[in-house]
Design a protein around this motif. Structure first.
Motif, PDB file in Angstrom:
ATOM      1  N   PRO A 149      81.614  33.117  37.894  1.00 26.12           N
ATOM      2  CA  PRO A 149      82.727  32.248  37.503  1.00 26.12           C
ATOM      3  C   PRO A 149      82.296  30.988  36.763  1.00 26.12           C
ATOM      4  O   PRO A 149      81.229  30.439  37.022  1.00 26.12           O
ATOM      5  N   ASP A 150      83.150  30.543  35.873  1.00 27.25           N
ATOM      6  CA  ASP A 150      82.953  29.299  35.147  1.00 27.25           C
ATOM      7  C   ASP A 150      84.336  28.792  34.797  1.00 27.25           C
ATOM      8  O   ASP A 150      85.126  29.513  34.194  1.00 27.25           O
ATOM      9  N   LYS A 151      84.604  27.555  35.203  1.00 26.19           N
ATOM     10  CA  LYS A 151      85.952  27.054  34.963  1.00 26.19           C
ATOM     11  C   LYS A 151      85.864  25.593  34.556  1.00 26.19           C
ATOM     12  O   LYS A 151      85.132  24.806  35.154  1.00 26.19           O
ATOM     13  N   CYS A 152      86.580  25.224  33.504  1.00 28.28           N
ATOM     14  CA  CYS A 152      86.714  23.815  33.161  1.00 28.28           C
ATOM     15  C   CYS A 152      87.971  23.657  32.334  1.00 28.28           C
ATOM     16  O   CYS A 152      88.122  24.297  31.298  1.00 28.28           O
ATOM     17  N   GLY A 153      88.871  22.829  32.792  1.00 29.43           N
ATOM     18  CA  GLY A 153      90.138  22.646  32.075  1.00 29.43           C
ATOM     19  C   GLY A 153      90.859  23.981  31.972  1.00 29.43           C
ATOM     20  O   GLY A 153      91.002  24.689  32.955  1.00 29.43           O
ATOM     21  N   SER A 154      91.229  24.320  30.742  1.00 25.63           N
ATOM     22  CA  SER A 154      91.997  25.551  30.575  1.00 25.63           C
ATOM     23  C   SER A 154      91.092  26.770  30.483  1.00 25.63           C
ATOM     24  O   SER A 154      91.558  27.896  30.496  1.00 25.63           O
ATOM     25  N   THR A 155      89.769  26.537  30.360  1.00 32.42           N
ATOM     26  CA  THR A 155      88.841  27.669  30.319  1.00 32.42           C
ATOM     27  C   THR A 155      88.591  28.165  31.727  1.00 32.42           C
ATOM     28  O   THR A 155      88.244  27.390  32.612  1.00 32.42           O
ATOM     29  N   ASN A 156      88.772  29.426  31.937  1.00 37.27           N
ATOM     30  CA  ASN A 156      88.484  29.993  33.256  1.00 37.27           C
ATOM     31  C   ASN A 156      88.071  31.435  33.064  1.00 37.27           C
ATOM     32  O   ASN A 156      88.869  32.257  32.644  1.00 37.27           O
ATOM     33  N   LYS A 157      86.771  31.707  33.327  1.00 36.13           N
ATOM     34  CA  LYS A 157      86.330  33.078  33.078  1.00 36.13           C
ATOM     35  C   LYS A 157      85.218  33.491  34.025  1.00 36.13           C
ATOM     36  O   LYS A 157      84.556  32.652  34.645  1.00 36.13           O
ATOM     37  N   ILE A 158      85.059  34.790  34.120  1.00 35.17           N
ATOM     38  CA  ILE A 158      83.893  35.348  34.798  1.00 35.17           C
ATOM     39  C   ILE A 158      82.947  35.767  33.676  1.00 35.17           C
ATOM     40  O   ILE A 158      83.215  36.714  32.954  1.00 35.17           O
ATOM     41  N   HIS A 159      81.857  34.997  33.550  1.00 34.38           N
ATOM     42  CA  HIS A 159      80.891  35.325  32.502  1.00 34.38           C
ATOM     43  C   HIS A 159      80.241  36.662  32.776  1.00 34.38           C
ATOM     44  O   HIS A 159      79.911  36.979  33.914  1.00 34.38           O
ATOM     45  N   PHE A 160      80.031  37.403  31.715  1.00 37.24           N
ATOM     46  CA  PHE A 160      79.081  38.506  31.775  1.00 37.24           C
ATOM     47  C   PHE A 160      78.345  38.477  30.445  1.00 37.24           C
ATOM     48  O   PHE A 160      78.920  38.773  29.399  1.00 37.24           O
ATOM     49  N   ILE A 161      77.091  38.045  30.511  1.00 38.34           N
ATOM     50  CA  ILE A 161      76.268  37.957  29.306  1.00 38.34           C
ATOM     51  C   ILE A 161      75.008  38.771  29.542  1.00 38.34           C
ATOM     52  O   ILE A 161      74.413  38.705  30.624  1.00 38.34           O
ATOM     53  N   ILE A 162      74.653  39.548  28.552  1.00 38.58           N
ATOM     54  CA  ILE A 162      73.419  40.314  28.657  1.00 38.58           C
ATOM     55  C   ILE A 162      72.546  39.918  27.468  1.00 38.58           C
ATOM     56  O   ILE A 162      73.039  39.794  26.344  1.00 38.58           O
ATOM     57  N   ARG A 163      71.285  39.618  27.747  1.00 40.10           N
ATOM     58  CA  ARG A 163      70.398  39.178  26.663  1.00 40.10           C
ATOM     59  C   ARG A 163      69.515  40.343  26.244  1.00 40.10           C
ATOM     60  O   ARG A 163      68.798  40.922  27.056  1.00 40.10           O
ATOM     61  N   ARG A 164      69.585  40.699  24.947  1.00 34.76           N
ATOM     62  CA  ARG A 164      68.815  41.833  24.446  1.00 34.76           C
ATOM     63  C   ARG A 164      67.968  41.399  23.260  1.00 34.76           C
ATOM     64  O   ARG A 164      68.389  40.571  22.450  1.00 34.76           O
ATOM     65  N   LYS A 165      66.809  42.017  23.199  1.00 32.71           N
ATOM     66  CA  LYS A 165      65.885  41.661  22.110  1.00 32.71           C
ATOM     67  C   LYS A 165      66.236  42.481  20.877  1.00 32.71           C
ATOM     68  O   LYS A 165      66.412  43.702  20.961  1.00 32.71           O
ATOM     69  N   ASN A 166      66.346  41.807  19.758  1.00 27.42           N
ATOM     70  CA  ASN A 166      66.546  42.491  18.486  1.00 27.42           C
ATOM     71  C   ASN A 166      65.168  42.975  18.018  1.00 27.42           C
ATOM     72  O   ASN A 166      64.288  42.168  17.720  1.00 27.42           O
ATOM     73  N   PRO A 167      64.968  44.296  17.964  1.00 26.58           N
ATOM     74  CA  PRO A 167      63.612  44.794  17.682  1.00 26.58           C
ATOM     75  C   PRO A 167      63.161  44.499  16.249  1.00 26.58           C
ATOM     76  O   PRO A 167      61.969  44.554  15.964  1.00 26.58           O
ATOM     77  N   ILE A 168      64.105  44.175  15.382  1.00 29.21           N
ATOM     78  CA  ILE A 168      63.713  43.895  13.995  1.00 29.21           C
ATOM     79  C   ILE A 168      63.262  42.452  13.833  1.00 29.21           C
ATOM     80  O   ILE A 168      62.182  42.171  13.339  1.00 29.21           O
ATOM     81  N   THR A 169      64.095  41.520  14.336  1.00 27.99           N
ATOM     82  CA  THR A 169      63.729  40.109  14.191  1.00 27.99           C
ATOM     83  C   THR A 169      62.848  39.644  15.344  1.00 27.99           C
ATOM     84  O   THR A 169      62.163  38.631  15.243  1.00 27.99           O
ATOM     85  N   GLY A 170      62.889  40.359  16.453  1.00 24.73           N
ATOM     86  CA  GLY A 170      62.121  39.941  17.628  1.00 24.73           C
ATOM     87  C   GLY A 170      62.826  38.865  18.432  1.00 24.73           C
ATOM     88  O   GLY A 170      62.339  38.421  19.470  1.00 24.73           O
ATOM     89  N   ASP A 171      64.018  38.428  17.966  1.00 24.40           N
ATOM     90  CA  ASP A 171      64.760  37.388  18.687  1.00 24.40           C
ATOM     91  C   ASP A 171      65.656  38.011  19.754  1.00 24.40           C
ATOM     92  O   ASP A 171      66.125  39.132  19.606  1.00 24.40           O
ATOM     93  N   TYR A 172      65.905  37.202  20.788  1.00 21.63           N
ATOM     94  CA  TYR A 172      66.858  37.654  21.803  1.00 21.63           C
ATOM     95  C   TYR A 172      68.257  37.220  21.400  1.00 21.63           C
ATOM     96  O   TYR A 172      68.449  36.132  20.859  1.00 21.63           O
ATOM     97  N   GLU A 173      69.216  38.081  21.652  1.00 18.47           N
ATOM     98  CA  GLU A 173      70.607  37.741  21.348  1.00 18.47           C
ATOM     99  C   GLU A 173      71.419  37.807  22.621  1.00 18.47           C
ATOM    100  O   GLU A 173      71.244  38.716  23.422  1.00 18.47           O
ATOM    101  N   GLU A 174      72.298  36.830  22.771  1.00 18.04           N
ATOM    102  CA  GLU A 174      73.199  36.834  23.927  1.00 18.04           C
ATOM    103  C   GLU A 174      74.442  37.633  23.582  1.00 18.04           C
ATOM    104  O   GLU A 174      75.171  37.287  22.664  1.00 18.04           O
TER     105      GLU A 174
END
Ligand SMILES: *[C@@H]1O[C@H](CO)[C@@H](O)[C@H](O)[C@H]1NC(C)=O
Ligand SMILES: *[C@@H]1O[C@H](CO)[C@@H](O)[C@H](O)[C@H]1NC(C)=O
Length: 553
Positions: A149-174
């Protein structure tokens, strides 16, 4: 099947299958040598520079029992203690968790003991690496999954973020879940579960119920999508200048307005087939001065002008029509309106233009995002306005059934007790809001403090508004307040007089002095009293308002 279980007190694995009563927990606590709190959860000492300056995680953590709607006696949780502060704490897993080819299940309880307005209550599954053990946990520690959960003001959500590595750039993306479901904001415990299956289906469960389920590889579920699009627009492809994308064109064969088209014909005309009735009298007035109204006696023609009696419908006109006659209007058959050149389908139309697709040079296929990189720790890193958020019964493993069993054995029995208390409090607030007491005696007996508060408020508001009216309408209330004030000031006066005599026993004229001092005191006491009572009613009022807003959500 291997799994790891964490409780704030490391109790969970053992209480899971137990009958959760106080005795049981105490016995188990004795039997089990669970590592002390500090050995599992480690608050962070990191100092970080963010966009809003340098900050350190000053927020305090504690392991304690719930203080609001307590559930099971002796059952402790991990509690965020500092309002308006950054908090970070992490627990290293005994062994890194590898989810390759497996299902990931992460579950924990959140209890917003204070009415929650702004702050996170999510957790991070931290990537396993050497820094995890050597460096302080912070917002920059790489993670695999963020959930909760994350809530502030009118924002209220259950985060689900997965971080994956981009094999081409080598960067992680959320990769964020699009349109995340809202978190529950009541003050009892709520249970959050995330399941990521090896077939890439995932589920978010709240209190055991699936509230969101989808497949990670579905293009419209995560943002950005787990896999980039295979093809992209060719930027070098420009719309040809002769591309025709007008779907219709004016009809050239009808370039001019036809001659018989009269734009001036009105839309409606008087019906030519209706004629004036024979007995209709156009020279008789539809309205006549009311013959029954006489000129008032005190009418002064010089000052008031000529007297004009009000008009009434002419009774004669009920027999036949009066006044100017007009035929009813009908649609004009010659009416055509404004002429516009007709359109025809464009024979050259080619449809909307879009650039040519070319293979995406940055395309890759991450077919198994559920194959997370090894997870080395659970971390909680958040900022919150409200403190006393209680976390408990963390489960991280591969088995939905285990998570359910734990939920059934810990969350369910606890929540029954908590919900009953929260519902009771809500009813009480509701009752107060509606002033559910039948009589003031009823109110006084049930809740004397509230009665006195409401009574003073009633008095102050109404007396201030219009004192005389109030005394006339509520003489008893007024007398009661006067009597109470007199009583209080008399008692105070008495006390002051006694004190004075005790402190100054050798004075020359004790009686006289006491008298003069007490008169002064009397005045100052009564103003102070008024101020104090006004203040206390103001703070109480605020308290009530904030209490009520809790339940407005
Ligand atoms: C948990 O409880 C629910 C409701 O009683 C039941 O349907 C479910 O099978 C239980 N889960 C487990 C794993 O025991
Ligand atoms: C808290 O929210 C959950 C989920 O909606 C609900 O089951 C529970 O009854 C709520 N508690 C109270 C006291 O409203």
């Amino acid at each position: 099947m291997r799994f790891s279980v964490f409780s704030a007190t490391a109790l969970l694995a053992y209480t899971a299958k137990a009958q959760l009563n106080e005795k049981d927990i105490q016995q188990r606590e004795k039997k089990i040598e669970h590592p002390p709190f500090k050995a599992i959860w480690k608050p962070s000492n990191a100092i970080k520079s963010g966009t809003d300056g340098e900050f350190s995680y000053v927020g305090k953590w504690s392991v304690e029992e719930s203080i609001v709607f307590p559930g099971l006696k002796g059952d402790k949780g991990l509690v965020v203690k500092s309002p308006a502060a950054h908090h970070a704490i992490s627990a290293i897993l005994p062994e890194p968790l590898d989810n390759k080819g497996k299902t990931l299940v992460v579950q924990y309880e959140v209890k917003f003991q204070n009415p929650h307005e702004c702050g996170g209550a999510y957790i991070k599954l931290l990537s396993d690496n050497d820094e995890l053990r050597s460096e302080e946990f912070s917002n920059e520690s790489p993670y695999q999954v963020m959930f909760g959960p994350d809530k502030c003001g009118s924002t209220n959500k259950i985060h689900f973020i997965i971080r994956r590595k981009n094999p081409i750039t080598g960067d992680y993306e959320e990769k964020h879940l699009k349109n995340p479901p809202p978190a529950l904001l009541n003050r009892s415990t709520n249970l959050y579960t995330l399941v990521i299956k090896e077939n890439q289906d995932f589920e978010i469960r709240v209190n055991g119920k699936i509230i969101r389920a989808a497949n990670l590889l579905d293009e419209n579920i995560m943002f950005p999508s787990i896999n980039p699009p295979k093809e992209i627009d060719d930027k070098d492809d420009i719309k040809p200048s002769d591309w025709v994308d007008d779907i219709s064109i004016p009809d050239l064969s009808q370039a001019n307005k036809p001659e018989d088209w009269d734009e001036d014909e009105p839309a409606q005309i008087p019906d030519p087939d209706v004629t004036k009735p024979e007995d209709w009298k156009e020279d008789v007035d539809e309205y006549i001065p009311d013959p029954e109204v006489e000129i008032p006696e005190d009418w002064d023609a010089e000052e008031d002008g000529e007297f004009v009696p009000p008009e009434i419908p002419n009774p004669e006109c009920e027999l036949h029509g009066c006044g100017p006659w007009t035929a009813p209007l009908i649609r004009n058959p010659k009416y055509k309106g404004k002429w516009v050149q007709p359109m025809i389908a464009n024979p050259d139309y080619k449809g909307p233009w879009s650039p040519r697709k070319i293979p995406n040079p940055n395309y890759y296929e991450d077919a198994t995002p559920s194959d997370l990189e090894p997870i080395g720790a659970i971390g909680i890193e958040l900022w919150t306005m409200q403190n006393d958020i209680l976390f408990d019964n963390f489960y991280l493993g591969h088995s939905i059934q285990e998570a359910e069993e734990i939920g059934n054995a810990t969350f369910v029995p606890k929540n029954v007790i908590e919900n009953a208390q929260e519902e009771e409090e809500m009813k009480l607030m509701e009752k107060k809001r509606h002033r559910g007491y039948n009589t003031w005696i009823d109110h006084f007996i049930n809740d004397p403090a509230d009665f006195i508060f409401e009574f003073s408020r009633f008095f102050i508001i109404n007396f201030k508004a219009s004192p005389i009216e109030f005394i006339l309408n509520q003489p008893l209330v007024f007398l009661a307040v006067v009597a109470a004030l007199t009583l209080v000031s008399t008692v105070l006066l008495g006390l002051i007089a006694i004190l004075y005599v005790l402190v100054k026993p050798s004075s020359d004229k004790p009686a006289e002095k006491t008298k003069s001092v007490s008169t002064e005191q009397k005045e100052s006491v009564s103003t102070e009293q008024k101020e104090a009572s006004a203040k206390s009613s103001a703070t109480k009022k605020n308290a009530t308002i904030s209490k009520r807003t809790r339940f407005a959500d």
